[in-house]
Motif scaffolding. Structure first.
Motif, PDB file in Angstrom:
ATOM      1  N   ASP A 154      37.987  27.357  54.865  1.00 11.49           N
ATOM      2  CA  ASP A 154      36.653  27.695  55.154  1.00 11.49           C
ATOM      3  C   ASP A 154      35.846  28.405  54.093  1.00 11.49           C
ATOM      4  N   GLU A 155      36.536  29.134  53.411  1.00 15.17           N
ATOM      5  CA  GLU A 155      35.576  29.815  52.188  1.00 15.17           C
ATOM      6  C   GLU A 155      35.569  28.683  51.042  1.00 15.17           C
ATOM      7  N   ALA A 156      36.519  27.575  50.823  1.00 18.23           N
ATOM      8  CA  ALA A 156      36.246  26.737  49.819  1.00 18.23           C
ATOM      9  C   ALA A 156      35.069  25.813  50.295  1.00 18.23           C
ATOM     10  N   LYS A 157      34.936  25.749  51.486  1.00 26.46           N
ATOM     11  CA  LYS A 157      33.784  24.626  51.800  1.00 26.46           C
ATOM     12  C   LYS A 157      32.558  25.231  52.253  1.00 26.46           C
ATOM     13  N   MET A 158      32.422  26.588  52.189  1.00 25.03           N
ATOM     14  CA  MET A 158      31.450  27.478  52.877  1.00 25.03           C
ATOM     15  C   MET A 158      29.945  27.168  51.834  1.00 25.03           C
ATOM     16  N   TYR A 159      29.962  26.709  50.728  1.00 25.23           N
ATOM     17  CA  TYR A 159      28.625  26.623  49.992  1.00 25.23           C
ATOM     18  C   TYR A 159      28.556  25.082  49.902  1.00 25.23           C
ATOM     19  N   GLY A 197      25.987  22.005  45.961  1.00 28.00           N
ATOM     20  CA  GLY A 197      25.933  23.238  46.541  1.00 28.00           C
ATOM     21  C   GLY A 197      26.894  24.290  45.901  1.00 28.00           C
ATOM     22  N   ILE A 198      27.833  23.944  45.052  1.00 27.15           N
ATOM     23  CA  ILE A 198      28.729  24.791  44.455  1.00 27.15           C
ATOM     24  C   ILE A 198      28.481  24.728  42.813  1.00 27.15           C
ATOM     25  N   ALA A 199      28.069  25.751  42.433  1.00 28.27           N
ATOM     26  CA  ALA A 199      27.564  25.876  40.663  1.00 28.27           C
ATOM     27  C   ALA A 199      28.737  25.871  39.901  1.00 28.27           C
ATOM     28  N   ARG A 223      37.679  31.287  43.418  1.00 28.06           N
ATOM     29  CA  ARG A 223      36.226  31.787  43.852  1.00 28.06           C
ATOM     30  C   ARG A 223      35.184  30.614  43.595  1.00 28.06           C
ATOM     31  N   TYR A 224      34.105  30.535  44.569  1.00 32.13           N
ATOM     32  CA  TYR A 224      33.406  29.492  44.602  1.00 32.13           C
ATOM     33  C   TYR A 224      31.955  30.184  44.337  1.00 32.13           C
ATOM     34  N   ILE A 225      31.115  29.848  43.337  1.00 29.78           N
ATOM     35  CA  ILE A 225      29.704  30.433  43.115  1.00 29.78           C
ATOM     36  C   ILE A 225      28.910  29.260  43.467  1.00 29.78           C
TER      37      ILE A 225
END
Length: 246
Positions: A154-159, A197-199, A223-225
């Motif tokens: 879920d965190e990998a896809k949240m952004y 959506g992911i920078a 981690r995803y920014i």
């Protein structure tokens, strides 16, 4: 955001936060810290090493599951680590079933291809949310389960705001790294994302080679920014790089 790592053993003007070491029946010990500011990470881990060696005495230390939650403190532009937990146990090298590979060991082309395919299958399933399979691909010492892997997925896809893919960059192989949970051969892959959506991404995954062509994930720390955060806060490249540092 959450990350798990095996043998995480990777300065602050502030005093170090309290470190609690408690026995875990049947498993060894756990060192825990409530909150770690970014620049306290390394000295805290160094202190845990010392405490673990003191507990194990004449035996050697084997670091196991490493777990924490983290979030970005936007006002300060730093990562804050919460609920830090490092498991460890004591072992006798004379009876240890895990053996090192020769110091001059090199992976064959076929070995690198197989490791890359395994790692790609992991990130593909992370994106797809196949949590049961993800849990099976992890080192059992990580004590992961489908519920926890769903959180990571879920965190990998949240952004993400649209379709894309995760790709890998092999940053190299390591033989018998001193801070790894087991001796042997490891491959480290940086995880990259093309999802809108992911920078950017920070970190990657570490594969442990069980034997020729067989692997397990011994470290997951990605981690995803979000692009929205970048657009709203106007972070510079230097500030983005700092977000990826402990």
């Amino acid at each position: 955001m959450t990350a798990i790592i095996l043998a995480a053993l990777m300065a602050s003007a502030q005093p170090l936060p309290p470190i609690k070491v408690e026995a875990v029946p049947g498993k060894g010990f756990a060192a825990t810290v409530a909150t770690i500011d970014a620049d306290q990470y390394d000295p805290v881990v160094d202190r845990i090493k010392i405490l673990a060696e003191q507990r194990c005495g004449a035996k050697k230390v084997r670091f196991g599951r490493y777990f924490f939650d983290n979030h970005i403190d936007v006002e300060r532009g730093v990562t804050v680590i919460k609920d830090f937990r490092q498991a460890f146990s004591c072992f006798d090298p004379a009876t240890d079933p895990y053996k090192p590979v020769p110091a001059d060991w090199k992976p064959s082309a076929a070995e690198t291809t197989a490791a890359t395919r395994f790692a790609q299958r992991f990130v593909d399933n992370l994106d797809a949310g196949n949590t049961v399979l993800l849990a099976k691909m992890m080192d059992p010492a990580l004590e992961t389960n489908p519920t926890e892997m769903k959180r990571f997925s879920d965190e990998a896809k949240m952004y993400q705001t649209g379709p894309g893919e995760f790709t890998l960059r092999l940053d190299g192989w390591m033989t018998n790294p001193p801070d790894a949970i087991y001796p042997g051969a490891y491959a480290y892959f940086a995880v990259l994302s093309s999802h809108p959506g992911i920078a950017g991404t920070c970190g990657g995954i570490l594969l442990y080679r069980l034997r020729d062509g067989e692997y397990q994930i011994s470290q997951y720390d990605v981690r995803y920014i979000s692009q929205r955060l970048i657009d709203e806060e106007g972070f510079s490249d230097e500030e983005l790089n700092r977000l990826c540092k402990r």
